[in-house]
Design a protein around this motif. Sequence first.
Motif, PDB file in Angstrom:
ATOM      1  N   UNK A  29       0.973  -1.053  -0.057  1.00 41.30           N
ATOM      2  CA  UNK A  29       0.074   0.125  -0.050  1.00 41.30           C
ATOM      3  C   UNK A  29       0.899   1.300  -0.009  1.00 41.30           C
ATOM      4  N   UNK A  30       2.267   1.223  -0.154  1.00 40.87           N
ATOM      5  CA  UNK A  30       2.974   2.141   0.119  1.00 40.87           C
ATOM      6  C   UNK A  30       3.925   2.409  -1.263  1.00 40.87           C
ATOM      7  N   UNK A  31       3.627   3.586  -1.751  1.00 39.08           N
ATOM      8  CA  UNK A  31       4.450   3.949  -3.058  1.00 39.08           C
ATOM      9  C   UNK A  31       5.365   5.231  -2.744  1.00 39.08           C
ATOM     10  N   UNK A  32       6.668   4.956  -2.931  1.00 39.42           N
ATOM     11  CA  UNK A  32       7.588   6.101  -2.603  1.00 39.42           C
ATOM     12  C   UNK A  32       8.491   6.681  -3.540  1.00 39.42           C
ATOM     13  N   UNK A  33       8.203   8.113  -3.506  1.00 36.43           N
ATOM     14  CA  UNK A  33       8.714   8.714  -4.676  1.00 36.43           C
ATOM     15  C   UNK A  33       9.821   9.802  -4.251  1.00 36.43           C
TER      16      UNK A  33
END
Length: 335
Positions: A58-62
């Motif tokens: 559930x975690x998208x890191x940019x």
Amino acid sequence: MVYIASDTRYDKMQYNKCGESGLKLPGVSLGFWHNFGDISSFENMRNICFTAFDNGITHFDFANNYGPEYGAAERNGGRILHDYFKNYRDELIVSTKAGYDMWKGPYGNGGSRKYLLASLDQSLQRLQLDYVDIFYHHRPDPDTPLEETMGALATAVTSGKALYAGLSNYDGAAMKKAAAILRDLKIPFVINQNSYNIFNRGVERNGLLEEARNEKKGVICFSPLAQGLLTDRYLDGIPKDSRIAADPRFLRSDAVNEDYLKKARALNELAGERGQTLAEMALAWVLKDSTVTSVLVGASRPSQILDNIKALENTRFTAEELKKIDEISLGIVGK
């Protein structure tokens, strides 16, 4: 096309709290550092995101300058979020960062209030979002007072453009000072992002892990596979189709030397004894410490997401296994 997420997406994923906060992250998070720039296939990017979310990531890191080119990962990720994940926004944790070089001139990097808040506005435009869940300062900036940088993070939160503040690449002493400032400002600082893997023990030596425990903050680790060195990819040397020579973002070819091969093969043998691949064991090793909330993985294809998630099936190590990993990684093996 319309994306409908799997009904079983939460059945197997492990979720861990960021320190003493109420925020939880999946044990494995998806990083957009590689493979989401303009040189990558959009269809493949989209399918990686689908596979990740379908399996509980559930975690998208940019970060603002992930690419290539700078901003490309946020722009491509924003298109995916807008076109396919609108109905799932409240089930996602989206994070971004600012701190490294982003645009020309004196206001395009560092830790100034000017840079951080301008960068966040730009990131939100590229991501096509009203807010991010976590906004990080990407690196310490010795040229800017810590109070100014933390004040900018505070403004990001109080303005509603971020829900939580994070720090990346800070050591233990700097993080402790920053935490005190943010605590006085009543800002929810919840997590530290740092490099950590079997070969790179920096956060053990610089006090970050210890202070994160003391301050009750989470830790999320990037490069848990040492950019591929802790996989079976290079056990026989550099493959002909390797990106090492073609892409400077990846490893230097001299990293795959005799010393590395000796260590990697010994670790691979131990992983086999545990019933894991080398990559699975490397990810599990990072997650063995309860201070670590999540590991950030990159993926060049959807199947790698599934492979990485398998690490969560066994994150326990015996004292003898940990001793052996230390002996190998610290260079004692073969002596």
